[in-house]
Design a protein around this motif. Structure first.
Motif, PDB file in Angstrom:
ATOM      1  N   LEU B  50       0.911  -1.206  -0.174  1.00  0.00           N
ATOM      2  CA  LEU B  50      -0.079   0.024   0.026  1.00  0.00           C
ATOM      3  C   LEU B  50       0.920   1.283  -0.055  1.00  0.00           C
ATOM      4  CD1 LEU B  50      -3.121   0.899   0.296  1.00  0.00           C
ATOM      5  CD2 LEU B  50      -2.566   1.111   2.767  1.00  0.00           C
ATOM      6  N   THR B  51       1.710   1.086   0.937  1.00  0.00           N
ATOM      7  CA  THR B  51       2.819   2.269   0.755  1.00  0.00           C
ATOM      8  C   THR B  51       3.541   2.640  -0.592  1.00  0.00           C
ATOM      9  OG1 THR B  51       3.277   1.859   2.934  1.00  0.00           O
ATOM     10  CG2 THR B  51       4.861   3.409   2.072  1.00  0.00           C
ATOM     11  N   GLY B  52       3.771   1.620  -1.109  1.00  0.00           N
ATOM     12  CA  GLY B  52       4.628   1.572  -2.529  1.00  0.00           C
ATOM     13  C   GLY B  52       3.354   2.365  -3.544  1.00  0.00           C
ATOM     14  N   ALA B  53       2.412   1.832  -3.379  1.00  0.00           N
ATOM     15  CA  ALA B  53       1.234   2.027  -4.413  1.00  0.00           C
ATOM     16  C   ALA B  53       0.811   3.780  -3.985  1.00  0.00           C
ATOM     17  CB  ALA B  53      -0.191   1.352  -4.016  1.00  0.00           C
ATOM     18  N   ALA B  58      -1.000   5.668  -6.689  1.00  0.00           N
ATOM     19  CA  ALA B  58      -2.223   4.868  -7.121  1.00  0.00           C
ATOM     20  C   ALA B  58      -3.253   4.555  -5.745  1.00  0.00           C
ATOM     21  CB  ALA B  58      -1.703   3.586  -7.474  1.00  0.00           C
ATOM     22  N   ALA B  59      -2.792   5.014  -4.713  1.00  0.00           N
ATOM     23  CA  ALA B  59      -3.851   4.793  -3.440  1.00  0.00           C
ATOM     24  C   ALA B  59      -3.967   6.013  -2.826  1.00  0.00           C
ATOM     25  CB  ALA B  59      -3.121   3.780  -2.618  1.00  0.00           C
ATOM     26  N   GLY B  60      -5.250   6.663  -2.684  1.00  0.00           N
ATOM     27  CA  GLY B  60      -5.509   7.868  -2.229  1.00  0.00           C
ATOM     28  C   GLY B  60      -5.348   7.756  -0.588  1.00  0.00           C
ATOM     29  N   SER B  61      -6.001   8.797  -0.074  1.00  0.00           N
ATOM     30  CA  SER B  61      -5.824   8.657   1.727  1.00  0.00           C
ATOM     31  C   SER B  61      -7.104   8.105   2.163  1.00  0.00           C
ATOM     32  CB  SER B  61      -6.184  10.095   2.001  1.00  0.00           C
ATOM     33  OG  SER B  61      -7.522  10.642   1.730  1.00  0.00           O
ATOM     34  N   GLY B 119       5.063  -2.842  -4.737  1.00  0.00           N
ATOM     35  CA  GLY B 119       3.899  -1.977  -5.044  1.00  0.00           C
ATOM     36  C   GLY B 119       4.523  -0.818  -6.084  1.00  0.00           C
ATOM     37  N   ARG B 120       5.519  -0.378  -5.795  1.00  0.00           N
ATOM     38  CA  ARG B 120       6.214   0.718  -6.710  1.00  0.00           C
ATOM     39  C   ARG B 120       6.299   0.019  -7.975  1.00  0.00           C
ATOM     40  NH1 ARG B 120      11.084   3.970  -4.110  1.00  0.00           N
ATOM     41  NH2 ARG B 120      10.245   6.071  -4.344  1.00  0.00           N
ATOM     42  N   ALA B 121       6.649  -1.212  -8.378  1.00  0.00           N
ATOM     43  CA  ALA B 121       6.777  -1.624  -9.470  1.00  0.00           C
ATOM     44  C   ALA B 121       5.667  -1.715 -10.487  1.00  0.00           C
ATOM     45  CB  ALA B 121       7.886  -2.975  -9.459  1.00  0.00           C
TER      46      ALA B 121
END
Lengths: 197, 124
Positions: B50-53, B58-61, B119-121
């Protein structure tokens, strides 16, 4: 057939009857019941509906090689083990407690916000407070208070388990190590800026 | 609204932790607190993802409140981990206690790093 090595084994649908907490009013020797609790001899409660003393040896031989004589008994179940109540009741109180604990953690984060790169003091304090509270609670439950059966899963597994967190630490460590900018050390962010000037 | 998301996530995460612990206890007759270890590692992996996203945008608050603060926060636990470690030392299983601490920290950190990189990838 419960495994004598592991009396905490739960069937898919535990029968609430035998696991009922010994009633201090009807029990002939409440002291022995407490000793059984303390020594973690859950097998006496889970396996035998008639509350036999904990010292009674298991009639069956151990299937996977007997424990060495000096080795103590397996760990007692002390968290989230239902003494009574259906599985759904326990799940419901764990969910309610978890929601309560997580809300308190979220509220602490709103009250004492920390910058994303700064040391997560709020999470640290939440975890320390939660650990202290669970220690106090379990000792009180063991020594002083014959609590209703669903209290322990609610408070220990639900509220305090949901209040404290491990994943935030791990994820924060990754964020801190992956930022290119050198973040200040924890002791620098602890003091207020005016004090340091 | 954010409170509600945290509550919903936690109301799923805490019973999941309880059920996982029960399953692991039922399957593996050992003194090692494997259920708590498992939920902490899996929760760290999920929060790393989730942190990577989130870093990739890609993931909002709201997702962070629901899945991060709520689900992963309640799925993982520190109090049970410390209590079980204390119980291991009290019952003279100091090596197991040390192994529990080392394994949880190392595996949790490794899971978070792997999740964040993944997640970043995936979303970066």
């Amino acid at each position: 057939m419960p495994d004598p090595h592991h009396p905490t084994t739960d069937g898919p649908d535990p029968d609430p009857g035998p696991e009922r907490t010994p009633d201090p009013g009807s029990g002939s020797d409440p002291g022995s019941a407490r000793d059984a609790l303390r020594s973690g001899a859950a097998g006496a409660r889970a396996g035998a509906p008639d509350t036999q003393p904990a010292a009674k040896p298991h009639p069956q031989a151990a299937p996977h090689g007997a424990r060495a004589a000096g080795e103590p008994a397996p760990l007692p179940p002390f968290l989230g083990r239902p003494r009574t109540g259906t599985r759904w009741q326990v799940l419901a109180v764990v969910a309610a407690g978890g929601a309560l604990g997580a809300s308190a953690r979220y509220g602490a984060g709103l009250l004492w916000p920390t910058e994303p790169d700064a040391f997560p003091w709020t999470t640290l304090c939440v975890n320390v407070v939660g650990c202290a509270l669970i220690g106090i609670f379990l000792v009180v439950l063991q020594e002083a208070w014959q609590a209703p059966p669903l209290v322990r899963p609610f408070v220990a597994t639900g509220v305090l388990g949901g209040f404290t967190t491990f994943s935030t630490y791990a994820a924060w460590t990754w964020s801190a190590s992956s930022t290119t900018a050198r973040s200040p050390p924890p002791w620098a962010t602890w003091r207020s800026p005016r004090w340091r000037r | 609204m954010t409170w509600l998301l945290v509550i919903i996530g936690a109301a799923v995460g805490a019973p999941l932790r309880y059920l996982t612990d029960q399953r692991v206890r039922a399957r593996y007759a050992t003194t090692f607190p494997g259920g708590t270890f498992l939920v902490n590692v899996v929760g760290s992996l999920a929060l790393g993802l989730l942190t990577g996203a989130a870093l990739a945008g890609a993931a909002g608050s709201r997702w962070q409140a629901l899945l991060g603060t709520g689900l992963c926060g309640a799925l993982t636990t520190y109090s049970t981990f410390s209590c079980e470690t204390l119980r291991l030392t009290e019952t003279h299983r100091r090596r197991r206690a040390a192994a529990n601490v080392a394994a949880t920290l190392l595996a949790g950190l490794a899971a978070a790093f792997a999740g964040a990189t993944l997640g970043r990838a995936l979303w970066g």
